[in-house]
Write a protein that holds these residues in place. Structure first.
Motif, mmCIF file in Angstrom:
data_model
loop_
_atom_site.group_PDB
_atom_site.id
_atom_site.type_symbol
_atom_site.label_atom_id
_atom_site.label_comp_id
_atom_site.label_asym_id
_atom_site.label_seq_id
_atom_site.Cartn_x
_atom_site.Cartn_y
_atom_site.Cartn_z
ATOM 1 N N VAL A 367 27.261 84.393 17.617
ATOM 2 C CA VAL A 367 27.298 82.929 17.688
ATOM 3 C C VAL A 367 25.883 82.359 17.743
ATOM 4 C CG1 VAL A 367 28.098 80.947 19.023
ATOM 5 C CG2 VAL A 367 29.540 82.988 18.822
ATOM 6 N N ALA A 368 25.007 83.031 18.467
ATOM 7 C CA ALA A 368 23.623 82.556 18.581
ATOM 8 C C ALA A 368 22.949 82.508 17.216
ATOM 9 C CB ALA A 368 22.837 83.457 19.528
ATOM 10 N N GLY A 369 23.188 83.517 16.386
ATOM 11 C CA GLY A 369 22.588 83.543 15.061
ATOM 12 C C GLY A 369 23.082 82.420 14.179
ATOM 13 N N LEU A 370 24.398 82.174 14.195
ATOM 14 C CA LEU A 370 24.963 81.102 13.373
ATOM 15 C C LEU A 370 24.506 79.734 13.859
ATOM 16 C CD1 LEU A 370 28.605 82.435 12.839
ATOM 17 C CD2 LEU A 370 26.628 82.646 11.325
ATOM 18 N N ALA A 371 24.422 79.568 15.183
ATOM 19 C CA ALA A 371 23.941 78.301 15.735
ATOM 20 C C ALA A 371 22.484 78.062 15.359
ATOM 21 C CB ALA A 371 24.108 78.295 17.250
ATOM 22 N N ALA A 372 21.691 79.123 15.355
ATOM 23 C CA ALA A 372 20.278 79.000 14.992
ATOM 24 C C ALA A 372 20.118 78.614 13.527
ATOM 25 C CB ALA A 372 19.555 80.312 15.289
ATOM 26 N N ILE A 373 20.972 79.170 12.647
ATOM 27 C CA ILE A 373 20.930 78.775 11.237
ATOM 28 C C ILE A 373 21.196 77.282 11.104
ATOM 29 C CG2 ILE A 373 22.128 78.957 9.028
ATOM 30 C CD1 ILE A 373 22.570 81.879 9.570
ATOM 31 N N ALA A 374 22.241 76.806 11.806
ATOM 32 C CA ALA A 374 22.577 75.378 11.738
ATOM 33 C C ALA A 374 21.408 74.516 12.210
ATOM 34 C CB ALA A 374 23.824 75.102 12.572
ATOM 35 N N ALA A 375 20.754 74.950 13.284
ATOM 36 C CA ALA A 375 19.611 74.194 13.804
ATOM 37 C C ALA A 375 18.471 74.178 12.793
ATOM 38 C CB ALA A 375 19.140 74.801 15.124
ATOM 39 N N GLY A 376 18.197 75.318 12.174
ATOM 40 C CA GLY A 376 17.122 75.403 11.193
ATOM 41 C C GLY A 376 17.389 74.560 9.961
ATOM 42 N N VAL A 377 18.625 74.597 9.476
ATOM 43 C CA VAL A 377 18.988 73.794 8.307
ATOM 44 C C VAL A 377 18.861 72.305 8.619
ATOM 45 C CG1 VAL A 377 20.884 73.135 6.775
ATOM 46 C CG2 VAL A 377 20.483 75.555 7.304
ATOM 47 N N GLY A 378 19.382 71.914 9.776
ATOM 48 C CA GLY A 378 19.294 70.513 10.174
ATOM 49 C C GLY A 378 17.854 70.050 10.289
ATOM 50 N N ALA A 379 17.012 70.874 10.890
ATOM 51 C CA ALA A 379 15.603 70.515 11.052
ATOM 52 C C ALA A 379 14.899 70.410 9.701
ATOM 53 C CB ALA A 379 14.900 71.546 11.929
ATOM 54 N N ALA A 380 15.215 71.313 8.771
ATOM 55 C CA ALA A 380 14.575 71.292 7.452
ATOM 56 C C ALA A 380 14.929 70.019 6.683
ATOM 57 C CB ALA A 380 14.973 72.530 6.652
ATOM 58 N N PHE A 381 16.212 69.661 6.694
ATOM 59 C CA PHE A 381 16.624 68.444 5.997
ATOM 60 C C PHE A 381 16.047 67.200 6.672
ATOM 61 C CE2 PHE A 381 19.972 71.089 4.033
ATOM 62 C CZ PHE A 381 19.845 70.654 2.723
ATOM 63 N N LEU A 382 16.029 67.190 7.995
ATOM 64 C CA LEU A 382 15.474 66.050 8.721
ATOM 65 C C LEU A 382 13.982 65.905 8.441
ATOM 66 C CD1 LEU A 382 15.908 63.776 10.761
ATOM 67 C CD2 LEU A 382 15.435 65.435 12.594
ATOM 68 N N ALA A 383 13.259 67.015 8.439
ATOM 69 C CA ALA A 383 11.819 66.972 8.177
ATOM 70 C C ALA A 383 11.543 66.425 6.787
ATOM 71 C CB ALA A 383 11.225 68.368 8.330
ATOM 72 N N ARG A 384 12.391 66.800 5.821
ATOM 73 C CA ARG A 384 12.197 66.308 4.458
ATOM 74 C C ARG A 384 12.447 64.811 4.354
ATOM 75 N NH1 ARG A 384 15.566 69.529 0.261
ATOM 76 N NH2 ARG A 384 16.292 67.437 -0.161
ATOM 77 N N GLN A 385 13.389 64.312 5.160
ATOM 78 C CA GLN A 385 13.662 62.876 5.158
ATOM 79 C C GLN A 385 12.520 62.102 5.797
ATOM 80 O OE1 GLN A 385 16.260 61.236 3.710
ATOM 81 N NE2 GLN A 385 16.817 63.238 2.875
ATOM 82 N N ILE A 386 11.969 62.644 6.864
ATOM 83 C CA ILE A 386 10.892 61.947 7.579
ATOM 84 C C ILE A 386 9.588 62.019 6.794
ATOM 85 C CG2 ILE A 386 9.508 61.924 9.691
ATOM 86 C CD1 ILE A 386 11.946 63.032 11.166
ATOM 87 N N VAL A 387 9.267 63.210 6.293
ATOM 88 C CA VAL A 387 8.040 63.408 5.510
ATOM 89 C C VAL A 387 8.454 64.030 4.171
ATOM 90 C CG1 VAL A 387 5.755 64.454 5.430
ATOM 91 C CG2 VAL A 387 6.760 63.820 7.638
ATOM 92 N N PRO A 388 8.629 63.223 3.106
ATOM 93 C CA PRO A 388 9.159 63.739 1.842
ATOM 94 C C PRO A 388 8.399 64.931 1.278
ATOM 95 C CG PRO A 388 9.131 61.347 1.821
ATOM 96 C CD PRO A 388 8.421 61.763 3.083
ATOM 97 N N GLY A 389 7.104 65.035 1.539
ATOM 98 C CA GLY A 389 6.338 66.148 1.000
ATOM 99 C C GLY A 389 6.275 67.360 1.903
ATOM 100 N N MET A 390 7.086 67.387 2.938
ATOM 101 C CA MET A 390 7.072 68.506 3.888
ATOM 102 C C MET A 390 7.519 69.798 3.208
ATOM 103 S SD MET A 390 6.491 69.407 7.050
ATOM 104 C CE MET A 390 6.479 67.844 7.946
ATOM 105 N N ILE A 391 6.864 70.905 3.546
ATOM 106 C CA ILE A 391 7.255 72.216 3.020
ATOM 107 C C ILE A 391 8.381 72.744 3.904
ATOM 108 C CG2 ILE A 391 6.477 74.535 2.418
ATOM 109 C CD1 ILE A 391 3.671 73.421 2.084
ATOM 110 N N ALA A 392 9.613 72.490 3.479
ATOM 111 C CA ALA A 392 10.802 72.727 4.299
ATOM 112 C C ALA A 392 10.946 74.151 4.818
ATOM 113 C CB ALA A 392 12.055 72.312 3.526
#
Length: 430
Positions: A367-392
């Protein structure tokens, strides 16, 4: 990698014992052929039009180095222990937990199958001035490209060995005939463009991030982890990167990639034949990649059903033009896939230390691994929205790995990160 052996017995569902490893040459040439894709030339050309020549070259180089480091870290572990991508996922996420990232990766790699099918159909329709219905042409090409894998007539990643010499010949011909006469002006193009530099890096990274995460399907035939790293270097630094650069230079010379096949002369048809061969072998590898994953995830599934299902999904995506926006597709992959690799790397190099993959998960779902994937994906998409040129990928993968390590420390038993006993047969790999 013989598809017949993959489909019949243990190759897809058990670690490859050291006695059956094939050393560096086979995995290196398999990766070389897979990544010497005509799509890299197309994407390199598009990058030049959006970034300018110098920025496109820099983005291609940086994106491929990040991809190499990311894939090599996964490849070292998989190659050291002879694990396919799905067996690596099972070791990290648990037998049933691995189905989530496994099915996701298997589905995403069929997206590249779809892209190459559409690319082939588009080139043929334009070059041959054929007026047939595109959907029918796409379907016919998709079936033709997938049939050898389904019928077990091809040999999986062995087929990609054909692509590398074909694309070397293609590149050499293009350089000699089109670029050499203009070599003095190739770097005279625009310096900047409309696309943020970091976005270009993500696109260069995203081209092969799915297969890079699934690199175990190729490098498990290496005898050591170091050989797996070398095979990965061949793939991204000596194959994909040069063809991306070639695409940038073609565009810098003022040449549209499609015009290479529009001459109605012997040279145009020669280049067209080489590209069709390259696209076919890449499609063959994509379907093999997806099929090995499905076969490993569902051992009782027959090879024909697994490969036919992967091919059907790819053909449907092609007909629906689901990956028509290749930049958008690559950016999507650069955000959603790296967190999976981030968890794999954190699990292998931090939690397991010297134990390696001699022990799988005790719990069926990490469960920890799957939860971490979800957190990483969410952070990557959020970072791209905040800073469009971010290296996701530099956000998603490290964050997913960090979250995983924190969760594993807080509640290993409840969240399923405890390790079980060594599975039967792994002692031969130690």
């Amino acid at each position: 990698m013989n598809i017949r052996s993959e489909s019949n017995d243990s190759a897809a569902v058990q670690p490859i014992p050291l006695s059956r490893r094939r050393g560096l040459v086979f995995p290196a040439f398999a990766w070389l052929g897979f990544t010497s894709a005509f799509a890299s030339i197309v994407i390199g050309s598009l990058l030049q039009s959006k970034l300018g020549t110098l920025d496109a070259l820099a983005a291609a180089i940086l994106g491929n180095w990040i991809l190499f480091v990311y894939s090599a870290a996964i490849g070292f572990a998989a190659g050291r222990w002879g694990l396919s991508s799905q067996l690596t996922l099972a070791a990290v996420f648990g037998r049933w937990g691995a189905l989530v990232p496994g099915i996701l990766l298997g589905s995403l790699v069929t997206g590249w199958f779809a892209f190459h099918v559409v690319l082939t159909a588009t080139i043929l329709l334009n070059a041959l001035h054929f007026s047939g219905a595109p959907a029918i042409v796409i379907s016919v090409i998709g079936v033709a490209f997938a049939a050898p894998v389904i019928a077990r007539l091809s040999h999986g990643f062995n087929m990609t060995a054909i692509a590398f010499p074909a694309m070397i010949l293609f590149g050499g011909t293009v350089i000699a005939h089109y670029l050499m006469p203009k070599w003095t002006v190739l770097l005279d193009g625009s310096i900047g463009g409309t696309l943020p530099f970091g976005t270009g890096v993500c696109i260069a990274f995203g081209i092969f991030v799915v297969s890079g995460t699934m690199t175990g399907d190729i490098v498990r035939y290496c005898r050591t982890g170091n050989e797996a790293v070398l095979a990965t270097a061949f793939a991204f630094l000596l194959s994909n990167l040069p063809f991306l650069i070639l695409g940038v230079l073609i565009a810098a010379a003022g040449i549209k990639v499609g015009d290479l096949f529009a001459g109605n002369d012997a040279l145009s048809f020669f280049l067209l034949a080489l590209v069709v061969v390259s696209n076919w072998t890449t499609c063959d590898a994509c379907i093999s990649n997806a099929s090995v994953t499905l076969k490993s995830a569902f051992p009782k599934l027959s090879w024909i059903i697994a490969s036919a299902a992967a091919a059907l999904l790819g053909i449907l995506m092609a007909v629906m033009d689901a990956v028509g926006d290749v930049f958008g597709w690559a950016l999507f992959l650069s955000a959603i896939v790296p967190p999976i690799g981030g968890v794999i790397v954190a699990d292998y190099y931090v939690l397991r230390v010297r134990v390696g993959f001699s022990r799988f998960r005790a719990a069926p779902v990490n469960v920890a691994g799957l939860a971490a994937i979800a957190a990483g994906v969410g952070a990557a998409f959020l970072a791209r929205q905040i800073v469009p040129g971010m290296i996701a990928p530099l956000i998603g993968a490290p964050l997913a790995g960090s979250v995983y390590l924190v969760l594993a420390r807080l509640a290993p038993s409840r969240l399923g990160t405890d390790l079980g006993a060594a599975p039967h047969g792994t002692e031969a790999l130690d």
